[in-house]
Design an enzyme around this catalytic site. Structure first.
Site, PDB file in Angstrom:
ATOM      1  CE  LYS A 148      -4.118  -1.945   0.376  1.00 46.82           C
ATOM      2  NZ  LYS A 148      -5.218  -1.742  -0.593  1.00 46.82           N
ATOM      3  CE  LYS A 245     -10.477  -4.511  -3.997  1.00 46.69           C
ATOM      4  NZ  LYS A 245     -10.011  -3.313  -3.240  1.00 46.69           N
TER       5      LYS A 245
END
Length: 337
Positions: A148, A245
């Site tokens: 990230k 997702k």
């Protein structure tokens, strides 16, 4: 058909930091549908950056009680609810319930070949570079790692630390909408030098046009920019990968349709997660059988998981039918966690 819904809190092993958020625990909504001796289960976290919270997801699901008592199937559900966490949890529960009723596991009903373990990424949050290097070493079983990034001036050092710790692995990064085109161009040489193989959602979802004409030496994946089936046709041409997702698109039903639409555009397909337990990973694992990139490491970030749970071994993820989607699961079976 009755609906039971509850909000659950699952602590994380370490605080998890991304652009604009730090998580110490996650909240998910767990749904159980019961039809006589048959049951079906689903789980959703919602899409928090769109205001789709566990509380709103649970409230929407509770409002569907009368509709389900009068009869419901997956096709009707698509017309009654918009994409998001509530539809995801209910859609997955219906798939699970239908598998129990029909005696056929979900993968067969979905027209997918018998599932096999898939290589999955293991995610490291936006920690200080030294911690990133430590985490990369701790993930000894990982063969693919995703970092990230948060555009705070330390991202290049994070990437270098991960690559130095693990010269052997596939390495991807996720900007979580934290970059501009200028800052993306600025960090690109460091990403190329570190042999980064994927950049997820570098720019805010409303700034996709800034990527027009940008030729990236590393494939760009649309995540927040690809909410559901309708968004595929409007994606910037700079993207060559779409991250599906279930919380975003509203369940396994639309996710399978998205795979076909993405392939039709000549793009690669990725499946990801919004964090969650093994119950959330299992239906996404079905989608993962059709994907080029799999990112289903959510339970690895939890201090505990449901039982039975996802297996992670040699960098691979495996979800058995005992977790979700099996052909028969009597309604009285005990749920652990």
């Amino acid at each position: 058909m009755d609906i039971a819904v509850r909000i659950e809190t699952w602590p994380l092993v370490h605080p998890f930091r991304i652009t604009g958020w730090t998580y110490e625990a996650i909240e998910v909504v767990a749904v159980t549908l019961r039809d006589g001796d048959y049951r079906g289960r689903g789980e959703a976290a919602g899409v928090d950056y769109l205001g789709d919270t566990p509380a709103s997801v649970a409230a929407t699901i509770a409002s569907m009680q009368d509709a389900f008592r009068s009869g419901m199937d997956r096709q009707r559900l698509q017309s009654l609810l918009q994409p998001g966490g509530a539809r995801n949890a209910l859609d997955c529960a219906l798939w699970d319930l239908d598998a129990a009723r029909s005696g056929r596991p979900v993968w067969q009903e979905a027209g997918v070949r018998a599932p096999k373990p898939r290589l999955t990424t293991w995610t490291i949050g936006a920690e200080p570079p030294a911690v990133v290097g430590e985490r990369a070493k701790e993930y000894a079983g990982a063969r693919a790692i995703k970092l990230k990034l948060i555009s705070d001036g330390q991202d290049a050092a994070r990437v270098r630390a991960a690559r130095a710790a693990r010269p052997d692995i596939w390495l991807g990064v996720d900007g979580n909408q934290g970059f501009s085109r200028a800052t993306l161009e600025q960090i690109m040489p460091a990403l190329v030098e570190a042999r980064v193989e994927l950049i997820e959602q570098p720019l805010p979802l409303d700034r996709d046009a800034d990527l027009d004409g940008f030729v990236s030496p590393i494939p760009l994946a649309a995540d927040e920019s690809a909410q559901g089936l309708a968004s595929i046709a409007t994606l910037s041409g700079a993207f060559s990968v779409v991250n599906i997702k279930l919380d975003k698109c509203g369940g396994l039903t639309e996710a399978l349709e998205m795979v076909e639409a993405v392939r039709a555009r000549g793009m690669q397909v990725m499946v990801g997660n919004m964090l969650g337990t093994s119950l959330a990973m299992a239906p996404a694992f079905i989608v993962g059988q059709l994907c080029d990139i799999v990112d289903l490491d959510g339970p690895l970030l939890l201090s505990r998981d449901r039982s039975p749970s996802v297996e992670y071994r040699d960098g691979m993820v495996w979800c058995s039918e005992d977790i979700w989607g099996g052909a028969w699961r009597p309604a009285h079976v005990h749920e652990n966690g």
